[in-house]
Design an enzyme around this catalytic site. Structure first.
Site, PDB file in Angstrom:
ATOM      1  N   ASP A  42      10.819   4.009  -9.342  1.00 48.99           N
ATOM      2  CA  ASP A  42       9.364   4.075  -9.422  1.00 48.99           C
ATOM      3  C   ASP A  42       8.904   2.909 -10.289  1.00 48.99           C
ATOM      4  O   ASP A  42       9.048   2.938 -11.515  1.00 48.99           O
ATOM      5  CB  ASP A  42       8.966   5.433 -10.031  1.00 48.99           C
ATOM      6  CG  ASP A  42       7.479   5.511 -10.351  1.00 48.99           C
ATOM      7  OD1 ASP A  42       6.778   4.493 -10.223  1.00 48.99           O
ATOM      8  OD2 ASP A  42       7.028   6.606 -10.751  1.00 48.99           O
ATOM      9  N   CYS A  67       0.219  13.117 -16.930  1.00 48.18           N
ATOM     10  CA  CYS A  67       0.972  13.544 -15.730  1.00 48.18           C
ATOM     11  C   CYS A  67       2.473  13.597 -15.999  1.00 48.18           C
ATOM     12  O   CYS A  67       3.279  13.203 -15.140  1.00 48.18           O
ATOM     13  CB  CYS A  67       0.693  12.643 -14.529  1.00 48.18           C
ATOM     14  SG  CYS A  67      -1.002  12.699 -13.995  1.00 48.18           S
ATOM     15  N   HIS A 105       6.907  10.734 -14.164  1.00 55.01           N
ATOM     16  CA  HIS A 105       5.528  11.112 -13.824  1.00 55.01           C
ATOM     17  C   HIS A 105       5.616  12.262 -12.817  1.00 55.01           C
ATOM     18  O   HIS A 105       6.593  12.357 -12.066  1.00 55.01           O
ATOM     19  CB  HIS A 105       4.874   9.884 -13.188  1.00 55.01           C
ATOM     20  CG  HIS A 105       3.414   9.979 -12.916  1.00 55.01           C
ATOM     21  ND1 HIS A 105       2.908  10.637 -11.827  1.00 55.01           N
ATOM     22  CD2 HIS A 105       2.345   9.474 -13.583  1.00 55.01           C
ATOM     23  CE1 HIS A 105       1.588  10.524 -11.835  1.00 55.01           C
ATOM     24  NE2 HIS A 105       1.223   9.836 -12.892  1.00 55.01           N
ATOM     25  N   LYS A 133      -2.559  -0.749 -10.037  1.00 54.10           N
ATOM     26  CA  LYS A 133      -2.031  -0.954 -11.397  1.00 54.10           C
ATOM     27  C   LYS A 133      -1.616  -2.412 -11.613  1.00 54.10           C
ATOM     28  O   LYS A 133      -1.198  -2.788 -12.698  1.00 54.10           O
ATOM     29  CB  LYS A 133      -0.840  -0.028 -11.642  1.00 54.10           C
ATOM     30  CG  LYS A 133      -1.248   1.448 -11.743  1.00 54.10           C
ATOM     31  CD  LYS A 133      -0.091   2.312 -12.166  1.00 54.10           C
ATOM     32  CE  LYS A 133      -0.309   3.771 -11.870  1.00 54.10           C
ATOM     33  NZ  LYS A 133      -1.176   4.445 -12.846  1.00 54.10           N
ATOM     34  N   GLN A 152       4.765   1.277 -13.283  1.00 53.61           N
ATOM     35  CA  GLN A 152       4.424   0.658 -14.574  1.00 53.61           C
ATOM     36  C   GLN A 152       5.181  -0.647 -14.806  1.00 53.61           C
ATOM     37  O   GLN A 152       4.971  -1.294 -15.826  1.00 53.61           O
ATOM     38  CB  GLN A 152       4.730   1.640 -15.722  1.00 53.61           C
ATOM     39  CG  GLN A 152       3.892   2.897 -15.714  1.00 53.61           C
ATOM     40  CD  GLN A 152       2.400   2.628 -15.924  1.00 53.61           C
ATOM     41  OE1 GLN A 152       2.003   1.571 -16.418  1.00 53.61           O
ATOM     42  NE2 GLN A 152       1.572   3.579 -15.526  1.00 53.61           N
TER      43      GLN A 152
HETATM   44  N1  PLP Z   1       4.618   6.738 -11.492  1.00 53.97           N
HETATM   45  C1  PLP Z   1       4.246   6.281 -12.697  1.00 53.97           C
HETATM   46  C2  PLP Z   1       5.301   5.878 -13.687  1.00 53.97           C
HETATM   47  C3  PLP Z   1       2.891   6.191 -13.018  1.00 53.97           C
HETATM   48  O1  PLP Z   1       2.519   5.745 -14.222  1.00 53.97           O
HETATM   49  C4  PLP Z   1       1.936   6.574 -12.053  1.00 53.97           C
HETATM   50  C5  PLP Z   1       0.504   6.542 -12.369  1.00 53.97           C
HETATM   51  O2  PLP Z   1       0.087   6.612 -13.497  1.00 53.97           O
HETATM   52  C6  PLP Z   1       2.369   7.026 -10.814  1.00 53.97           C
HETATM   53  C7  PLP Z   1       3.722   7.089 -10.565  1.00 53.97           C
HETATM   54  C8  PLP Z   1       1.418   7.442  -9.744  1.00 53.97           C
HETATM   55  O3  PLP Z   1       0.705   6.330  -9.270  1.00 53.97           O
HETATM   56  P1  PLP Z   1      -0.459   6.501  -8.183  1.00 53.97           P
HETATM   57  O4  PLP Z   1      -1.382   7.565  -8.734  1.00 53.97           O
HETATM   58  O5  PLP Z   1      -1.093   5.159  -8.129  1.00 53.97           O
HETATM   59  O6  PLP Z   1       0.171   6.922  -6.905  1.00 53.97           O
END
Ligand code: PLP
Length: 405
Positions: A200, A364, A123, A226, A203
């Site tokens: 990270d 993203c 992401h 999430k 998900q």
């Molecule tokens: N990393 C992953 C794999 C994501 O799917 C997302 C959000 O869709 C993020 C990071 C960013 O999360 P946040 O916008 O809640 O900080």
């Protein structure tokens, strides 16, 4: 086993809504999940009954709010199976947690010419913070390629290490491909080179059991919203030995032990990384969300959602012209696809008219889109409150759009 799906759905009042006179089918769970009544009530209860700024107050309410916030930290610690509450830092979310590590880690542990390894399915929030540090500190970014099926090329990963590698930062589950990455192996390999790893988990935490100690992760991050919690709160788990070494990310109240105009002595963990008034209502609501997830059972959730995924994948594959992106052996809850020549945006707009909320676009992950040779996909992402009946309606609707366009 999840058997009483109807009573679970009753906990989520929004699922009873209609849009354009159609029952809402919410398949945008990878973007954010809906909130159960218990979480919303916790927020209400916090503001009505336990609202006072924490840590500094001698009065009853402040102490009650402090206790609730610190108990929430202990809940997260237990949920992730971390060693101590000091290893749990509350942040605004995954993005802020990665930025914190990128900034503090590169300040403390990286010199010009040093390298960080990320993957081709990250992401933007696990790409851009490193690019900012690359510009600031002259560090280099190396990328693990993604193979045809949407799995990381582990042989290439092993070849990326050099004497300059300082950190590996990869996603547990891809928000585009649904791939569940072999993070334990990724961590083991990095550790043989003496390199720490950030995972990270944005998900992953909503869908599978995460045990940071069993994984051996040095840093693990996720977002509350999430995993059925509120927006604006997230978590950075860091091994104490690493967090101790890193400088604060922001300065201000709460993160100090003593301040003079000449010098500040920073507070102990975890407060060193929590400058300013924390989201103490958000933290308690997040803890409530984690309790909710545990009540249903993380293993039950995983089994139920895997069944939904298999069902949806089979049905979608049978539709003429459908291409599914991500064919990994281990996938979770994310189904990205395109149908013939139909633009992802058109498909999303028309599905919306049938009451179905999906996400369209690059999710993203523009660098991954480039590798896939596409601009974007339609993404359906599932939760334990979704049903096979909803998937049937979704499949019929995709088919209708296909014949319409
Ligand atoms: N990393 C992953 C794999 C994501 O799917 C997302 C959000 O869709 C993020 C990071 C960013 O999360 P946040 O916008 O809640 O900080």
């Amino acid at each position: 086993m999840i058997s009483d799906i109807e009573s679970i759905r009753k906990d989520f009042p929004i699922l009873g809504h209609t849009v354009y006179n159609k029952p809402l089918i919410y398949f945008d769970n990878a973007a954010t999940t809906q909130k159960p009544r218990q979480v919303v009530e916790k927020i209400e209860e916090g503001y009505y009954n336990v609202n006072a700024n924490i840590h500094r107050g001698v009065h009853f309410l402040s102490q009650a709010a402090t206790e609730a916030h610190e108990n929430a930290r202990k809940k997260v610690q237990q949920f992730l199976h971390a060693h101590s509450p000091g290893e749990i830092i509350f942040t605004r979310g995954t993005t802020e947690a990665i930025n914190l590590v990128a900034s503090s880690f590169s300040d403390a542990c990286m010199q010009p010419g040093d390298e960080v390894i990320i993957s081709g399915m990250e992401h933007h929030s696990n790409i851009v913070p490193w690019q900012i540090q690359a510009a600031r500190k002259g560090i280099a970014i190396k990328v693990i390629p993604v193979g045809e099926k949407g799995e990381l090329c582990m042989d290439r990963y092993k070849e990326l290490f050099s004497e300059h590698t300082r950190l590996v930062s990869v996603t547990h589950i891809s928000n585009v491909l649904g791939t569940v990455n072999p993070v334990r192996e990724i961590i083991e390999i990095a550790h043989t080179h003496g390199v720490p790893v950030l995972i990270d988990g944005a998900q992953a935490v909503p869908h599978l059991k995460v045990d940071v100690e069993a994984l051996g992760a040095d840093f693990y991050v996720f977002s509350g919203h999430k995993v059925y919690g509120p927006t604006g709160i997230g978590v950075l788990y860091g091994k104490e030995e690493w967090l101790d070494k890193l400088p604060p990310y922001q300065g201000g109240g709460e993160m100090i032990a003593t301040v003079t105009f000449e010098k500040t002595v920073f507070n102990e963990l975890p407060f060193k990384f929590e400058a300013g008034t924390p989201d103490y209502i958000g933290s308690t609501a997040l803890a409530e969300a984690l309790r909710y997830v545990e009540t249903i059972g993380v293993e039950n959730i995983a089994a139920y959602e895997n069944d939904l995924m298999q069902y949806a994948t089979e049905k979608l594959t049978a539709i003429e012209g459908v291409r599914i992106f991500g064919q990994a052996r281990h996938k979770s809850s994310v189904l990205s696809f395109l149908t013939g020549h139909i633009h992802h945006y058109d498909m999303g707009m028309l599905l919306d008219r049938f009451g179905i909320a999906v996400r369209t676009g690059h999710h993203c992950a523009q660098p991954l889109m480039k590798v896939l040779g596409i601009e974007g996909t339609v993404r359906a992402s599932f939760s334990f409150y979704n049903t096979k009946e909803e998937i049937d309606t979704f499949i019929n609707s995709v088919e209708r759009v296909r014949t319409l366009l």
